[in-house]
Design a protein around this motif. Structure first.
Motif, PDB file in Angstrom:
ATOM      1  N   ASP A 222      45.586  33.058  44.389  1.00  0.00           N
ATOM      2  CA  ASP A 222      44.362  32.351  44.797  1.00  0.00           C
ATOM      3  C   ASP A 222      43.596  33.157  45.848  1.00  0.00           C
ATOM      4  O   ASP A 222      42.370  33.290  45.774  1.00  0.00           O
ATOM      5  CB  ASP A 222      44.693  30.968  45.354  1.00  0.00           C
ATOM      6  N   ARG A 223      44.328  33.692  46.812  1.00  0.00           N
ATOM      7  CA  ARG A 223      43.680  34.465  47.877  1.00  0.00           C
ATOM      8  C   ARG A 223      43.009  35.721  47.323  1.00  0.00           C
ATOM      9  O   ARG A 223      41.889  36.053  47.672  1.00  0.00           O
ATOM     10  CB  ARG A 223      44.708  34.835  48.931  1.00  0.00           C
ATOM     11  N   ALA A 224      43.692  36.442  46.455  1.00  0.00           N
ATOM     12  CA  ALA A 224      43.122  37.668  45.881  1.00  0.00           C
ATOM     13  C   ALA A 224      41.926  37.360  44.989  1.00  0.00           C
ATOM     14  O   ALA A 224      40.919  38.071  45.036  1.00  0.00           O
ATOM     15  CB  ALA A 224      44.197  38.416  45.099  1.00  0.00           C
ATOM     16  N   CYS A 225      42.026  36.304  44.207  1.00  0.00           N
ATOM     17  CA  CYS A 225      40.917  35.941  43.312  1.00  0.00           C
ATOM     18  C   CYS A 225      39.659  35.602  44.099  1.00  0.00           C
ATOM     19  O   CYS A 225      38.544  35.882  43.655  1.00  0.00           O
ATOM     20  CB  CYS A 225      41.306  34.763  42.423  1.00  0.00           C
ATOM     21  N   GLY A 226      39.834  35.009  45.262  1.00  0.00           N
ATOM     22  CA  GLY A 226      38.697  34.625  46.078  1.00  0.00           C
ATOM     23  C   GLY A 226      37.868  35.810  46.549  1.00  0.00           C
ATOM     24  O   GLY A 226      36.694  35.652  46.909  1.00  0.00           O
ATOM     25  N   ALA A 227      38.437  37.004  46.538  1.00  0.00           N
ATOM     26  CA  ALA A 227      37.715  38.197  46.994  1.00  0.00           C
ATOM     27  C   ALA A 227      36.937  38.875  45.871  1.00  0.00           C
ATOM     28  O   ALA A 227      36.142  39.766  46.126  1.00  0.00           O
ATOM     29  CB  ALA A 227      38.698  39.186  47.603  1.00  0.00           C
ATOM     30  N   MET A 228      37.165  38.465  44.646  1.00  0.00           N
ATOM     31  CA  MET A 228      36.501  39.103  43.511  1.00  0.00           C
ATOM     32  C   MET A 228      35.114  38.490  43.317  1.00  0.00           C
ATOM     33  O   MET A 228      34.944  37.277  43.414  1.00  0.00           O
ATOM     34  CB  MET A 228      37.348  38.948  42.251  1.00  0.00           C
ATOM     35  N   THR A 229      34.151  39.352  43.024  1.00  0.00           N
ATOM     36  CA  THR A 229      32.758  38.920  42.899  1.00  0.00           C
ATOM     37  C   THR A 229      32.236  39.170  41.490  1.00  0.00           C
ATOM     38  O   THR A 229      32.932  39.738  40.637  1.00  0.00           O
ATOM     39  CB  THR A 229      31.876  39.710  43.883  1.00  0.00           C
ATOM     40  N   ASP A 230      30.980  38.787  41.264  1.00  0.00           N
ATOM     41  CA  ASP A 230      30.353  39.064  39.975  1.00  0.00           C
ATOM     42  C   ASP A 230      30.289  40.559  39.691  1.00  0.00           C
ATOM     43  O   ASP A 230      30.330  40.980  38.545  1.00  0.00           O
ATOM     44  CB  ASP A 230      28.944  38.455  39.921  1.00  0.00           C
ATOM     45  N   PHE A 231      30.194  41.371  40.741  1.00  0.00           N
ATOM     46  CA  PHE A 231      30.210  42.825  40.572  1.00  0.00           C
ATOM     47  C   PHE A 231      31.510  43.251  39.900  1.00  0.00           C
ATOM     48  O   PHE A 231      31.499  44.048  38.954  1.00  0.00           O
ATOM     49  CB  PHE A 231      30.046  43.506  41.937  1.00  0.00           C
ATOM     50  N   ASN A 232      32.645  42.702  40.359  1.00  0.00           N
ATOM     51  CA  ASN A 232      33.939  43.012  39.748  1.00  0.00           C
ATOM     52  C   ASN A 232      33.976  42.545  38.299  1.00  0.00           C
ATOM     53  O   ASN A 232      34.541  43.224  37.440  1.00  0.00           O
ATOM     54  CB  ASN A 232      35.077  42.353  40.519  1.00  0.00           C
ATOM     55  N   ARG A 233      33.373  41.399  38.036  1.00  0.00           N
ATOM     56  CA  ARG A 233      33.352  40.866  36.681  1.00  0.00           C
ATOM     57  C   ARG A 233      32.556  41.769  35.753  1.00  0.00           C
ATOM     58  O   ARG A 233      32.980  42.050  34.631  1.00  0.00           O
ATOM     59  CB  ARG A 233      32.753  39.457  36.685  1.00  0.00           C
TER      60      ARG A 233
END
Length: 193
Positions: free
Chosen positions: A88-99
């Motif tokens: 959960d913590r790691a996912c929270g740092a991912m943005t649309d840029f990563n997507r």
């Protein structure tokens, strides 16, 4: 070249992935990446040690976030529940840029043996960070390792599912996909007997 433009690191990453897709990883040079990004070679080397690092640059951050999430889990959390907190913590740092980078990143890695090996080492590093955090919680070596490997596998599956579809087709967040993948893996392991 305009060195003052913002987000040099992101621009270099996008430029590299575009070039890797267009002409292949081996045929792409640092000079080409810098030129495509509108930056200098020296700017490239301020952000990355070589072109391989572009594909694994976020490993340290992800590993740290995963470990912090595991450490912050409630004291009575099972090893897998602690890993879920790390995810959960790691996912929270991912943005649309990563997507948006996901499909190009996957394509570049799949097209090159060296990059596949480097990506596998990235996964090993992330699993080690999770396992270390679990051991600090008093989890046995074997349980920590198995839990960590499941967590990294869930993150990879979730990220792939999340990034392989556009936001218009799936407005869901990475955390939703990763939680679903982790639940599927937990179910699969319990069905093994």
């Amino acid at each position: 070249m305009a060195r003052w433009k913002p987000d040099a690191r992101g621009r270099l990453t996008v430029a590299a992935l575009e070039l890797f897709t267009e002409q292949g990883y081996d045929e792409t040079t640092v000079a080409q990446i810098a030129e495509r990004a509108g930056l200098t070679r020296s700017t490239f080397f301020r952000h990355f040690s070589d072109k391989r690092e572009i594909l694994t640059a976020g490993q340290e951050l992800l590993s740290r976030l995963l470990a912090e999430g595991v450490a912050a889990a409630p004291a009575d959390a099972t090893p897998l529940d602690a890993v879920a907190a790390g995810l959960d913590r790691a996912c929270g740092a991912m943005t649309d840029f990563n997507r948006e980078l996901g499909p190009r990143l996957h394509a570049a890695i799949e097209a090159n043996e060296e990059l596949r090996a480097r990506n596998a080492m990235k996964s090993v590093g992330m699993a080690a960070a999770i396992a270390d955090a679990l051991r600090r919680r008093g989890v046995s070596e074997l349980s920590a390792q198995v839990s960590a490997e499941l967590g990294v596998l869930a993150f990879g599956i979730g990220y792939r599912r999340w990034s392989d579809v556009s936001r218009a087709d799936d407005p869901g967040e990475l955390i939703t996909h990763t939680r679903a993948a982790f639940a599927e893996l937990r179910s699969a392991t319990s069905a093994l007997g």
